[in-house]
Design a protein around this motif. Sequence first.
Motif, PDB file in Angstrom:
ATOM      1  N   TYR A  37      -9.293  -4.356   3.203  1.00  0.00           N
ATOM      2  CA  TYR A  37     -10.363  -4.267   4.183  1.00  0.00           C
ATOM      3  C   TYR A  37     -10.371  -2.876   4.809  1.00  0.00           C
ATOM      4  CZ  TYR A  37     -11.114  -9.294   3.821  1.00  0.00           C
ATOM      5  OH  TYR A  37     -11.415 -10.538   3.351  1.00  0.00           O
ATOM      6  N   PRO A  38     -11.543  -2.393   5.224  1.00  0.00           N
ATOM      7  CA  PRO A  38     -11.637  -1.039   5.783  1.00  0.00           C
ATOM      8  C   PRO A  38     -10.655  -0.814   6.932  1.00  0.00           C
ATOM      9  CG  PRO A  38     -13.828  -1.908   5.378  1.00  0.00           C
ATOM     10  CD  PRO A  38     -12.868  -3.044   5.127  1.00  0.00           C
ATOM     11  N   GLY A  39      -9.909   0.264   6.841  1.00  0.00           N
ATOM     12  CA  GLY A  39      -8.982   0.638   7.900  1.00  0.00           C
ATOM     13  C   GLY A  39      -7.646  -0.048   7.861  1.00  0.00           C
ATOM     14  N   ALA A  40      -7.429  -0.971   6.920  1.00  0.00           N
ATOM     15  CA  ALA A  40      -6.182  -1.745   6.921  1.00  0.00           C
ATOM     16  C   ALA A  40      -4.963  -0.852   6.731  1.00  0.00           C
ATOM     17  CB  ALA A  40      -6.226  -2.822   5.839  1.00  0.00           C
ATOM     18  N   LEU A  41      -4.975  -0.028   5.708  1.00  0.00           N
ATOM     19  CA  LEU A  41      -3.798   0.790   5.422  1.00  0.00           C
ATOM     20  C   LEU A  41      -3.612   1.885   6.457  1.00  0.00           C
ATOM     21  CD1 LEU A  41      -4.051   1.025   1.540  1.00  0.00           C
ATOM     22  CD2 LEU A  41      -2.623  -0.504   2.930  1.00  0.00           C
ATOM     23  N   VAL A  46      -1.826   0.224   9.303  1.00  0.00           N
ATOM     24  CA  VAL A  46      -0.406   0.041   8.983  1.00  0.00           C
ATOM     25  C   VAL A  46       0.354   1.351   9.200  1.00  0.00           C
ATOM     26  CG1 VAL A  46       1.217  -0.376   7.092  1.00  0.00           C
ATOM     27  CG2 VAL A  46      -0.761  -1.882   7.397  1.00  0.00           C
ATOM     28  N   ALA A  47      -0.214   2.444   8.730  1.00  0.00           N
ATOM     29  CA  ALA A  47       0.437   3.744   8.896  1.00  0.00           C
ATOM     30  C   ALA A  47       0.562   4.113  10.379  1.00  0.00           C
ATOM     31  CB  ALA A  47      -0.345   4.817   8.145  1.00  0.00           C
ATOM     32  N   GLU A  48      -0.472   3.842  11.157  1.00  0.00           N
ATOM     33  CA  GLU A  48      -0.432   4.166  12.588  1.00  0.00           C
ATOM     34  C   GLU A  48       0.586   3.303  13.327  1.00  0.00           C
ATOM     35  OE1 GLU A  48      -1.185   5.746  16.381  1.00  0.00           O
ATOM     36  OE2 GLU A  48      -1.488   6.532  14.346  1.00  0.00           O
ATOM     37  N   LEU A  49       0.672   2.031  12.973  1.00  0.00           N
ATOM     38  CA  LEU A  49       1.676   1.162  13.591  1.00  0.00           C
ATOM     39  C   LEU A  49       3.084   1.681  13.323  1.00  0.00           C
ATOM     40  CD1 LEU A  49       0.082  -2.288  12.730  1.00  0.00           C
ATOM     41  CD2 LEU A  49       0.494  -1.435  15.047  1.00  0.00           C
ATOM     42  N   ARG A  50       3.339   2.085  12.104  1.00  0.00           N
ATOM     43  CA  ARG A  50       4.662   2.619  11.772  1.00  0.00           C
ATOM     44  C   ARG A  50       4.914   3.930  12.513  1.00  0.00           C
ATOM     45  NH1 ARG A  50       6.002   1.887   5.429  1.00  0.00           N
ATOM     46  NH2 ARG A  50       8.122   1.983   6.241  1.00  0.00           N
ATOM     47  N   ALA A  51       3.870   4.739  12.665  1.00  0.00           N
ATOM     48  CA  ALA A  51       4.018   5.985  13.410  1.00  0.00           C
ATOM     49  C   ALA A  51       4.343   5.732  14.875  1.00  0.00           C
ATOM     50  CB  ALA A  51       2.740   6.825  13.290  1.00  0.00           C
ATOM     51  N   GLY A  71       6.216   3.366  15.845  1.00  0.00           N
ATOM     52  CA  GLY A  71       7.553   2.803  15.924  1.00  0.00           C
ATOM     53  C   GLY A  71       7.665   1.314  15.670  1.00  0.00           C
ATOM     54  N   TYR A  72       6.584   0.693  15.213  1.00  0.00           N
ATOM     55  CA  TYR A  72       6.637  -0.727  14.882  1.00  0.00           C
ATOM     56  C   TYR A  72       7.212  -0.932  13.481  1.00  0.00           C
ATOM     57  CZ  TYR A  72       3.463  -1.766  18.787  1.00  0.00           C
ATOM     58  OH  TYR A  72       2.899  -1.902  20.029  1.00  0.00           O
ATOM     59  N   GLY A  73       7.949  -2.021  13.305  1.00  0.00           N
ATOM     60  CA  GLY A  73       8.213  -2.512  11.970  1.00  0.00           C
ATOM     61  C   GLY A  73       6.988  -3.263  11.489  1.00  0.00           C
ATOM     62  N   VAL A  74       6.694  -3.171  10.205  1.00  0.00           N
ATOM     63  CA  VAL A  74       5.483  -3.791   9.657  1.00  0.00           C
ATOM     64  C   VAL A  74       5.864  -4.615   8.437  1.00  0.00           C
ATOM     65  CG1 VAL A  74       3.200  -3.389   8.685  1.00  0.00           C
ATOM     66  CG2 VAL A  74       4.058  -1.883  10.481  1.00  0.00           C
ATOM     67  N   GLY A  76      -0.072  -0.070  -5.419  1.00  0.00           N
ATOM     68  CA  GLY A  76       0.652   1.115  -4.997  1.00  0.00           C
ATOM     69  C   GLY A  76       0.969   1.190  -3.520  1.00  0.00           C
ATOM     70  N   VAL A  77       1.116   0.024  -2.864  1.00  0.00           N
ATOM     71  CA  VAL A  77       1.317   0.040  -1.412  1.00  0.00           C
ATOM     72  C   VAL A  77       2.562  -0.726  -0.959  1.00  0.00           C
ATOM     73  CG1 VAL A  77      -1.151   0.314  -0.958  1.00  0.00           C
ATOM     74  CG2 VAL A  77      -0.159  -1.991  -1.055  1.00  0.00           C
ATOM     75  N   ARG A  78       3.410  -1.157  -1.888  1.00  0.00           N
ATOM     76  CA  ARG A  78       4.569  -1.958  -1.473  1.00  0.00           C
ATOM     77  C   ARG A  78       5.434  -1.220  -0.464  1.00  0.00           C
ATOM     78  NH1 ARG A  78       7.568  -4.174   0.845  1.00  0.00           N
ATOM     79  NH2 ARG A  78       9.157  -5.729   0.310  1.00  0.00           N
ATOM     80  N   GLU A  79       5.580   0.104  -0.625  1.00  0.00           N
ATOM     81  CA  GLU A  79       6.458   0.865   0.260  1.00  0.00           C
ATOM     82  C   GLU A  79       5.895   1.012   1.669  1.00  0.00           C
ATOM     83  OE1 GLU A  79       9.549   1.700  -0.555  1.00  0.00           O
ATOM     84  OE2 GLU A  79       9.083   0.583  -2.386  1.00  0.00           O
ATOM     85  N   ALA A  80       4.631   0.633   1.865  1.00  0.00           N
ATOM     86  CA  ALA A  80       4.044   0.713   3.207  1.00  0.00           C
ATOM     87  C   ALA A  80       4.542  -0.394   4.123  1.00  0.00           C
ATOM     88  CB  ALA A  80       2.521   0.664   3.115  1.00  0.00           C
TER      89      ALA A  80
END
Length: 228
Positions: A90-94, A97-102, A104-107, A126-130
């Motif tokens: 979905y638009p903006g999903a990844l 996820v990147a912003e949450l990790r930035a 300091g959240y675990g995802v 190609g997104v398992r490592e996210a």
Amino acid sequence: MRTVIFDLDGTLADTSGDLIAAANACFRRMGEGDVLDAGRDAAVALRGGRMMLTHGLKRLGRFDAGVVDRFYPVLLDAYAQAIDTHTTFYPGALAAVAELRARGYGVGICTNKPEALAQQLLENLGVREAFDSLVGADTLPVRKPDPAPLREAARRAGGDPARCLLVGDSDTDRDTARAAGVPSVLVSFGPAGDDMAALDPEALLTHFDHLPDLADRLLGRNRAAAGA
């Protein structure tokens, strides 16, 4: 650590097209042709393989629980052979996820899709490592709405299970979060989005752009104090 845990199908990604194709492969083997339609039946698809088989057989007027049991492995095999042909995030999903990790959240991911299929899908895309964790329907002896898989996903993401939230798209996700005593955020942009408000989650998500700030609010994170 605070964690944000996602459902997969219908929350992070629209997987309905590939799921419906797998179900229709089963109906063709039954001699019925394509019974489900990607547009009309997307919400059914996102409820899982057994639900698709049940819905299609009822549409044909020949529902039989034994037929569902017999063809469910056939459906899983067909799905594994073409798991990412139509699937899109979905638009903006990844980006969320990147912003949450930035911040300091675990995802992590907590899904009622079998773990091997979820792993395969994320790897193919190609997104398992996210994602810091992945808990599927068969990772533990129980699945959602039991709270144990959600708590395990939070632990595997390095977090405290009492300080997580679940992002989902169904009553199953809402009930899982309530059983775990944590907030739920339900997406309103999926096929069943119009039904989400009636489930009374802690928040509705209209676009993934809003999720990081929602997580800060629901999990009580002070960005200034955290240096964000």
